[in-house]
Design a protein around this motif. Structure first.
Motif, PDB file in Angstrom:
ATOM      1  N   UNK A   1     -41.347  32.843   1.354  1.00  0.00           N
ATOM      2  CA  UNK A   1     -41.860  31.483   1.529  1.00  0.00           C
ATOM      3  C   UNK A   1     -42.256  31.250   2.978  1.00  0.00           C
ATOM      4  N   UNK A   2     -43.384  30.563   3.217  1.00  0.00           N
ATOM      5  CA  UNK A   2     -43.683  30.112   4.580  1.00  0.00           C
ATOM      6  C   UNK A   2     -42.562  29.216   5.102  1.00  0.00           C
ATOM      7  N   UNK A   3     -42.280  29.310   6.381  1.00  0.00           N
ATOM      8  CA  UNK A   3     -41.143  28.584   6.965  1.00  0.00           C
ATOM      9  C   UNK A   3     -41.135  27.094   6.638  1.00  0.00           C
ATOM     10  N   UNK A   4     -42.278  26.381   6.687  1.00  0.00           N
ATOM     11  CA  UNK A   4     -42.230  24.933   6.409  1.00  0.00           C
ATOM     12  C   UNK A   4     -41.803  24.592   4.987  1.00  0.00           C
ATOM     13  N   UNK A   5     -41.887  25.554   4.051  1.00  0.00           N
ATOM     14  CA  UNK A   5     -41.555  25.263   2.666  1.00  0.00           C
ATOM     15  C   UNK A   5     -40.088  25.486   2.332  1.00  0.00           C
ATOM     16  N   UNK A   6     -39.373  26.237   3.128  1.00  0.00           N
ATOM     17  CA  UNK A   6     -38.080  26.780   2.694  1.00  0.00           C
ATOM     18  C   UNK A   6     -37.023  25.720   2.442  1.00  0.00           C
ATOM     19  N   UNK A   7     -36.973  24.691   3.253  1.00  0.00           N
ATOM     20  CA  UNK A   7     -35.908  23.706   3.116  1.00  0.00           C
ATOM     21  C   UNK A   7     -36.044  22.889   1.842  1.00  0.00           C
ATOM     22  N   UNK A   8     -37.280  22.529   1.464  1.00  0.00           N
ATOM     23  CA  UNK A   8     -37.459  21.600   0.350  1.00  0.00           C
ATOM     24  C   UNK A   8     -37.689  22.234  -1.000  1.00  0.00           C
ATOM     25  N   UNK A   9     -37.982  23.540  -1.051  1.00  0.00           N
ATOM     26  CA  UNK A   9     -38.355  24.180  -2.304  1.00  0.00           C
ATOM     27  C   UNK A   9     -37.115  24.768  -2.968  1.00  0.00           C
ATOM     28  N   UNK A  10     -36.629  24.109  -4.024  1.00  0.00           N
ATOM     29  CA  UNK A  10     -35.335  24.474  -4.591  1.00  0.00           C
ATOM     30  C   UNK A  10     -35.407  25.627  -5.580  1.00  0.00           C
ATOM     31  N   UNK A  11     -36.530  25.756  -6.326  1.00  0.00           N
ATOM     32  CA  UNK A  11     -36.600  26.790  -7.372  1.00  0.00           C
ATOM     33  C   UNK A  11     -37.930  27.538  -7.301  1.00  0.00           C
ATOM     34  N   UNK A  12     -38.206  28.212  -6.197  1.00  0.00           N
ATOM     35  CA  UNK A  12     -39.489  28.908  -6.092  1.00  0.00           C
ATOM     36  C   UNK A  12     -39.549  30.088  -7.059  1.00  0.00           C
ATOM     37  N   UNK A  13     -40.722  30.287  -7.640  1.00  0.00           N
ATOM     38  CA  UNK A  13     -40.907  31.415  -8.552  1.00  0.00           C
ATOM     39  C   UNK A  13     -42.310  31.420  -9.117  1.00  0.00           C
ATOM     40  N   UNK A  14     -42.654  32.531  -9.761  1.00  0.00           N
ATOM     41  CA  UNK A  14     -44.011  32.653 -10.313  1.00  0.00           C
ATOM     42  C   UNK A  14     -43.951  33.045 -11.783  1.00  0.00           C
ATOM     43  N   UNK A  15     -44.980  32.644 -12.505  1.00  0.00           N
ATOM     44  CA  UNK A  15     -45.018  32.878 -13.943  1.00  0.00           C
ATOM     45  C   UNK A  15     -46.443  32.688 -14.461  1.00  0.00           C
ATOM     46  N   UNK A  16     -46.668  33.136 -15.714  1.00  0.00           N
ATOM     47  CA  UNK A  16     -47.924  32.909 -16.442  1.00  0.00           C
ATOM     48  C   UNK A  16     -49.134  33.431 -15.660  1.00  0.00           C
ATOM     49  N   UNK A  17     -49.062  34.709 -15.295  1.00  0.00           N
ATOM     50  CA  UNK A  17     -50.099  35.322 -14.473  1.00  0.00           C
ATOM     51  C   UNK A  17     -51.378  35.620 -15.222  1.00  0.00           C
ATOM     52  N   UNK A  18     -52.467  35.732 -14.440  1.00  0.00           N
ATOM     53  CA  UNK A  18     -53.792  36.060 -14.951  1.00  0.00           C
ATOM     54  C   UNK A  18     -54.278  37.351 -14.303  1.00  0.00           C
ATOM     55  N   UNK A  19     -54.593  38.360 -15.109  1.00  0.00           N
ATOM     56  CA  UNK A  19     -55.190  39.589 -14.591  1.00  0.00           C
ATOM     57  C   UNK A  19     -56.688  39.357 -14.390  1.00  0.00           C
ATOM     58  N   UNK A  20     -57.156  39.505 -13.158  1.00  0.00           N
ATOM     59  CA  UNK A  20     -58.563  39.259 -12.835  1.00  0.00           C
ATOM     60  C   UNK A  20     -59.057  40.339 -11.873  1.00  0.00           C
ATOM     61  N   UNK A  21     -60.367  40.558 -11.888  1.00  0.00           N
ATOM     62  CA  UNK A  21     -60.989  41.504 -10.955  1.00  0.00           C
ATOM     63  C   UNK A  21     -61.814  40.730  -9.945  1.00  0.00           C
ATOM     64  N   UNK A  22     -61.561  40.962  -8.666  1.00  0.00           N
ATOM     65  CA  UNK A  22     -62.276  40.283  -7.591  1.00  0.00           C
ATOM     66  C   UNK A  22     -63.681  40.852  -7.440  1.00  0.00           C
ATOM     67  N   UNK A  23     -64.565  40.156  -6.710  1.00  0.00           N
ATOM     68  CA  UNK A  23     -65.926  40.659  -6.528  1.00  0.00           C
ATOM     69  C   UNK A  23     -65.993  42.054  -5.908  1.00  0.00           C
ATOM     70  N   UNK A  24     -64.994  42.425  -5.096  1.00  0.00           N
ATOM     71  CA  UNK A  24     -65.006  43.754  -4.479  1.00  0.00           C
ATOM     72  C   UNK A  24     -64.396  44.827  -5.363  1.00  0.00           C
ATOM     73  N   UNK A  25     -64.029  44.469  -6.599  1.00  0.00           N
ATOM     74  CA  UNK A  25     -63.488  45.443  -7.541  1.00  0.00           C
ATOM     75  C   UNK A  25     -61.982  45.550  -7.562  1.00  0.00           C
TER      76      UNK A  25
END
Length: 331
Positions: free
Chosen positions: A196-220
């Protein structure tokens, strides 16, 4: 006055059973196929007490009218895709279940049964809440450089938000997609609080990621772009690099966060083949007092997956609920 949409299915909220995980695809013959599952305390449960049921609908007139085709037991959080003339449904068998895939070759009337490793049971989940606890949403299947990619998560430990480990499964485009041996799984990648970026750490109680999307960027390059549980911050998504033909996931905390309207809630990303634009329908946040807001739906676009712009607001809650109630009840 006619409503500006066509109703595919309706479930009265009084039943405490709710419709979720909508998916839509056009079949090779031009007809449309749609699916959704059921969740909530009034939803159908399997023998372990998990939501597990999906219903299939079909339209022969570009969505003007719909017919219910069939029910599929053992399908949850699943999405449709068409590949080499057949339609597939890929997701999990139940709420935190196994990763399973089904195929239909008759327009959705009948489907294969994922009973073992040769018929669509790709990655078995654990019993109850014992790991692995596979999770996903009806996100797209990406075809890139001869392989199919699809994002999932393993919620281990099974704690919403902090427990999700991002992963991707992939298979060669000419493989038998019902054969578990055709599929490769990446390393599961848990989110680390020190990312987490330092400014977010104190207030973010349940950080996490989910429901991802597989995508291809313009550079491949290939990416898994995930919804990020960033409350009280909003409109943030995470970009995780897919490497080694889907065998590896890597996250760079210095460059891995992007401002994406609606990044706190579900979204799917698809690339328009005509314009090359990346498009998403998402719940952009318009009320800073409610990070989980879902009562506004908008179309957003990007040329590079990192810079997103609001194109048009599509839906806003017009039910007449007081604003606070609308924030709590409307999605």
């Amino acid at each position: 006055m006619n409503a500006p949409w066509v109703e595919v299915a309706y479930q009265d909220a009084a039943t405490a059973c709710y419709l979720g995980s909508p998916s839509l695809v056009r079949l090779p013959d031009g007809r449309l196929l749609a699916t959704h599952d059921y969740f909530g305390p009034g939803a159908p449960w399997d023998h372990e007490g998990k939501e597990f049921l999906t219903t299939v609908y079909r339209s022969s007139d570009d969505g003007a009218h719909w017919e219910r085709v069939t029910h599929l037991a053992g399908a949850f959080w699943s999405g449709l895709f068409v590949h080499r003339g057949a339609v597939y449904l890929l997701g999990v068998s139940a709420h935190y279940g196994s990763i399973v895939i089904r195929r239909s070759e008759d327009g959705g009337n009948t489907w294969t049964r994922p009973s073992d490793a040769s018929s669509g049971l790709l990655f078995p989940g654990g019993p109850g809440r014992e790991p692995p606890n596979y999770h996903c949403a009806p996100v797209p299947v990406l075809l890139a450089d001869g392989r199919l990619y699809r994002a999932f998560e393993d919620c281990t430990p099974c704690e919403w938000g902090t427990g999700f480990q991002a992963l991707v499964i992939s298979a060669a485009e000419d493989a038998d997609l019902l054969d578990a041996a055709s599929w490769t799984m990446s390393n599961p990648l848990p989110f680390r609080r020190e990312w987490l970026p330092a400014p977010w750490r104190a207030g973010m109680s349940r950080p996490g990621w989910l429901e991802g999307n597989a995508v291809q960027a313009p550079d491949g390059t290939l990416w898994n772009i995930l919804r990020f549980n960033s409350a009280p911050w909003v409109d943030v998504a995470a970009m995780v690099r897919i490497a080694d033909e889907g065998r590896a996931l890597r996250f760079d905390p210095e460059a891995g966060y992007v401002t994406l309207p609606g990044g706190m809630t579900k979204f799917t990303i698809r690339r328009d083949p005509q314009t090359g634009l990346y498009l998403t329908l998402s719940n952009n946040n318009t009320d800073p007092t409610c990070p989980t807001q879902r009562n506004v739906l908008s179309l957003h676009a990007s040329e590079d997956l990192r810079h997103w712009r609001h194109v048009r607001t599509l839906l806003e809650d017009d039910s007449g609920l007081p604003w606070e109630e609308s924030l709590r009840r409307t999605g």
